[in-house]
Write an enzyme that holds these catalytic residues in place. Sequence first.
Site, PDB file in Angstrom:
ATOM      1  N   GLU A   1      35.589  45.862  39.816  1.00 52.08           N
ATOM      2  CA  GLU A   1      34.959  44.963  38.853  1.00 52.08           C
ATOM      3  C   GLU A   1      35.700  45.073  37.521  1.00 52.08           C
ATOM      4  O   GLU A   1      35.351  45.870  36.652  1.00 52.08           O
ATOM      5  CB  GLU A   1      33.482  45.340  38.673  1.00 52.08           C
ATOM      6  CG  GLU A   1      32.726  44.408  37.741  1.00 52.08           C
ATOM      7  CD  GLU A   1      31.276  44.811  37.534  1.00 52.08           C
ATOM      8  OE1 GLU A   1      30.642  44.276  36.612  1.00 52.08           O
ATOM      9  OE2 GLU A   1      30.775  45.666  38.296  1.00 52.08           O
TER      10      GLU A   1
ATOM     11  N   TYR B   1      30.559  32.521  10.252  1.00 49.82           N
ATOM     12  CA  TYR B   1      30.447  31.735   9.026  1.00 49.82           C
ATOM     13  C   TYR B   1      29.022  31.287   8.695  1.00 49.82           C
ATOM     14  O   TYR B   1      28.797  30.655   7.677  1.00 49.82           O
ATOM     15  CB  TYR B   1      31.339  30.493   9.120  1.00 49.82           C
ATOM     16  CG  TYR B   1      32.765  30.806   9.495  1.00 49.82           C
ATOM     17  CD1 TYR B   1      33.482  31.803   8.842  1.00 49.82           C
ATOM     18  CD2 TYR B   1      33.401  30.106  10.516  1.00 49.82           C
ATOM     19  CE1 TYR B   1      34.787  32.087   9.186  1.00 49.82           C
ATOM     20  CE2 TYR B   1      34.708  30.386  10.872  1.00 49.82           C
ATOM     21  CZ  TYR B   1      35.394  31.383  10.207  1.00 49.82           C
ATOM     22  OH  TYR B   1      36.688  31.666  10.546  1.00 49.82           O
TER      23      TYR B   1
END
EC number: 5.6.2.2
Length: 1284
Positions: free
Chosen positions: A566, A900
């Site tokens: 994985e 932002y």
Amino acid sequence: MSKLLNNNNHKNLTNYLKFGKGIINNLNNKSKQVGIISFISQSSIQSQSSIQSQSFLSINNNSNNKYFSTKLNKNEKISEKTTTRKIEDIYQKKTPTEHVLLRPDSYIGTIEKIEDDMWVLSNSMFNKEKKTIELNNDNNEKNVESTTTTTTKTNKKPLTYIHPIKATYIPGLLKIYDEILVNAADNKKRDSKMSFIKVEINPNENSISIMNDGKGIPVVMHQTENCYVVEMVMGNLMSGSNFNDSELKVVGGRNGFGAKLTNIFSKEFTVETVDKSSGKKYFQRWSNNMGDRSEPIITPIGEGESDYTKITFKPDLEKFKIKSLWDDNILQLMERRLYDIAGCNTELMVTLNGKRLNYNFQSYVKLYEHHLNNSTKREDNEEQYREESFEFGEISPRWKIGIGLSETGQFTQVSFVNSINTVKGGTHVNFLADQIVRYVGEKLKKKHSDLEIRPMNIKHHLALFVNCLVDNPSFDSQSKETLTTKPMLFGSTPEIPESLLAQFVKNSKIIERVAGWALMKQKADLIHSTSGRQSKTTLIKSISKLDDANWAGGLKSKECTLIITEGDSAKSLALAGLSVVGRNSYGVFPLRGKLLNVRDVASKQLLSNEEINNLTTILGLSHKNSYDTDESMEDLRYGRVMIMADQDHDGSHIKGLVMNFIHYFWPNLLKRGFLVEFVTPIIKATKSSTQKKSFFTIKDYEKWRETISSDQLKQYTIKYYKGLGTSTSAEAKEYFSNLDKHVIKFIWGDEADDLIKMAFAKDLSSLRQRWIKETDMSQGIDHSIKEITYPDFINKELIHYSWAANLRSIPSLIDGLKPGQRKILFASFKRRLTNEIKVSQLSGYVAEQTSYHHGEQSLNSTIVKMAHNFVGSNNLPLLTPSGQFGTRLQGGSDSASARYIFTKLEPVARYLFNELDDPLLNYLEEEGESIQPDYYIPIIPMLLVNGSEGIGVGMSTSIPLFSPIDIIDQLMLRLNNQVALKKLIPWYRGFKGTISPDRHTYRTNGVIKLVGRNLEITELPIGRWTSDYKEVLNDLIDKDVIKSFQESNTENSVHFTILLNNNQLEQMEDLTENELIKLFKLSASLNFHLTCFDENSKIQKLESVEEIIDQFYKVRLQFYGKRREYLLKSLDNQIKRLTTTIQFLEVIASGKLKIQGRSKQDLIKELESGEIVGFENFGTHPPEVYQHLFSLSILDITKERIDNLTNQLTKRKSEHQSISSSDPKSLWTADLQQLKEYLEKSDKEFQKKPLKTSSSSSFDVSSSSESAKLSSTRKSKTDKIKSK
């Protein structure tokens, strides 16, 4: 000649043709092709066939030129001999009858034998071997006069069905029979009282007789042609009653050939008709291919004699180059054709040789079921066909259809136009089939969006039967095999009702059939794609992330193991471990994320999936091989696969997906022990370097922890291994040094096949749902064993992933939140997020405080959605959007980066989630730390306020939004023991459109109005975003429905101005508001799937919104009782603490207790003595009651401090008194009133009446009766606008 050509008199023209008979007799026998030139004037009888004249001039040439040509034969050269040939040898003239006989293809089709697939009866009455006619029904024995054949009567009733055979027959011979048969059927259109058609076929006598009752041909003289009308229409080409194209007729005859062609190709042709209106019976015989005619015999009719027409003819078998009607399959085709007539004309009694063919359209269609269902093994007796095999519908009096499945692999159509069998279909079949295909295609796209299915693929699974009447039908030729009439000229519009289509889809299972076919095709594509794979001896260097075993693809391939990890971090762990066991027999390949679920996906997606292709190549798998033998296993590059995934739920899912991939294509590999797993500890408890304990599941760790005391637990260092990347290289070597402890083999077990399918097949979601609900979640895998069956893996390990996936996707009924949202709210409350923070910072804080393991990007997205406040998002957002969080322009997908934008808690959050309830919550624990509760307890059901959407494993949820004011009012009524009179209707903050009931759901409509010469759209339906809607308008521009549009949209509002030209404006003015909404696609349904977790973490599928409120009400009221108890207990403690503190400070201030220079123990001893006034009972309290007294400062002894504490005590006693006198209902009512006041002050939207329903003019698709009331004129105008 000029005079004759300009004369319309048919007889004069015929005389002129006879004038050239001498020339015709001298024709050169070498003539092979005929060029046809018409000498008939424009005013003469016109025909739709290629022959439009009554005289013919032929030229001996091979040109395709319609007119004159002198093209030479291949071996001819220009010479004097060629140019000196007699002009009579080149140009020839034929009579119409001679031309029909010379060129039959243009009239009746070929007269040569052909072999083709044709429908015939399974048990024909015509026994070719015995040359007998066998009648299956009693009292219908028919004698055929012959010295060599007999008629047989049978008592057995064999199964009757229609099936295709490779028939040998002569199309022309079948056509002349069909011409008379269709004429007989046409007569029903002329005389509604007509009741029967009787057909007698005697193959031994070469005789065919077709008789029908009803008004026939008038027995009167034709004043223009100077002959009886019967003679004119039966013995003269291009004559009849169907030449008036201004008159719409639904008959088969059109061109004036019909019965005359039968006459021309018969040795003998007789007509017998009774005209009751004139009292005459007419009989006339033609022979020698209509060359000789007898004079008509006209007699008065007898008393009681009724109208009828009987045509008897003996086909000219020499012309068809056969000796008998018993030859080939012509009799079977004639017989089946009569079954067609019976099925298409239910009101007629149709008999063949005395046997009644008692069929209506439905029973006729079902004769095809045996073949279409691919039934090859049936009992030889009559069978009652299943009603659901076909769906039947009478679209209009002119159109009857039957829709069924074709399991033959190709589209099957049997169609009739005015009783004519259109063997090759045509525009009528295409018009209907396209509707069915379009409807099925839309359903397929919704259910199997991942499958690539073309309309033709759907059509190949259809069987369509059509019986229709068409005005003045046009065909591709005189053989009338294909209808060419344009749909607009049918005379009626055959729109199939949606109810019929829905019933067909439901009962036929066509969705499953087509999807199954698509999956089979995918497998075929995969077989083709892997046929050119590299051989197992070739190292696969193109796969960069593969670390191949040294022996892979060689003689020792079967000893090799491919470790599938994985991710890359797990690969590093595996490579570190391989330093112990070596690289000869072990290869490593990391997966990127989760493997594709290969079930129910398009072959294109499979073929383009890099991970699937890489695994197939690395392992040397071939889709041609089933791997059911040891010999076939030798073709593989690896002998087994070992999955090395994290020990969490997602790791279990990855194991399952690899298992599913192999099972779907090569199930035998799983049965042969091809798959194993590598397990690692998820928790380690370390006491010393020699005392370590490893746990492979959380449950194992919790069981161990329960066996030791808290003091013993403190001696251990607990480390959580959430991923394989947590393990060190040293630990990897430790794991691989003891492979027996870490490798578990998967083995086959009972029900393994069904369980793997159930876990991953899309169409088994209902089974998965039941599996999740009924499985005991306390079960888990014992990792001390060496083998696990696939059923155990599914039921004891994969089930936990499914449960966790549903927990992530399905909301709680109590707080309306999913775990991710709940973690964000918990962290925000914990941080007391009243000041703005960057979204990216908040997500990091959430992950830290709540042990979130699924990536901060997912948290960023969830935070942004919790702050959405545009129409269609949240009614009460819990976070504040500061910056560009997304708008209704793009449904929120236009948000700025999480770096932002800023957010904080909305003030309403603590009104909804009262802080007083926090101590009552059940907080979860992870990695030894307390995290968010299993659910919050808001004061109103937030599940309804902000709604929810989610797709889990085997289930999904879709809950619309409702008004918080409405919900508060409903709860208030319940708290006052009053019945709620109003039903809750969905409500979306700021929405200007209408919401109205629609069957079991609700429909939202936008707003469109005609303003001056333009249309204005000022609202869109819920879920349709402004930018996306422009595609709808552009499509209307392309269809010339509108001219153009202008935008005045903002981030919060919708405003489209639709510009129209004069013609478009006129059309729009004639439409109602509802019709405009439908035309501009301003209506959408709200989905109702009320699936959620209840307070006991059980998945519930509720039936109504009221049921959600009921369950919430019970739980919330209980918690108000708990809150009351908690507050009273808390106030008791506070009162005791304040009282003790005040007493302590007072005895010090009064000098009764001296503390200077004394030890703490000495002070406690004096207080416990009971000798100090006011502290008589001090010794009866536990130490924690008075420990705080010794941490008081010198300033606490002041009078101001004592007065302040006294005021607090008075306040707490007052609060205690207030709560003691209240009950849970009054506490809840107070909170609801406070919330309602806040909402009404904070936003004017909440002051409006929220239950906005549709006006009387709004469009409601649920009202089918309303739709039916639309006038045909208005509906046609709307359809016309849409169809453009």
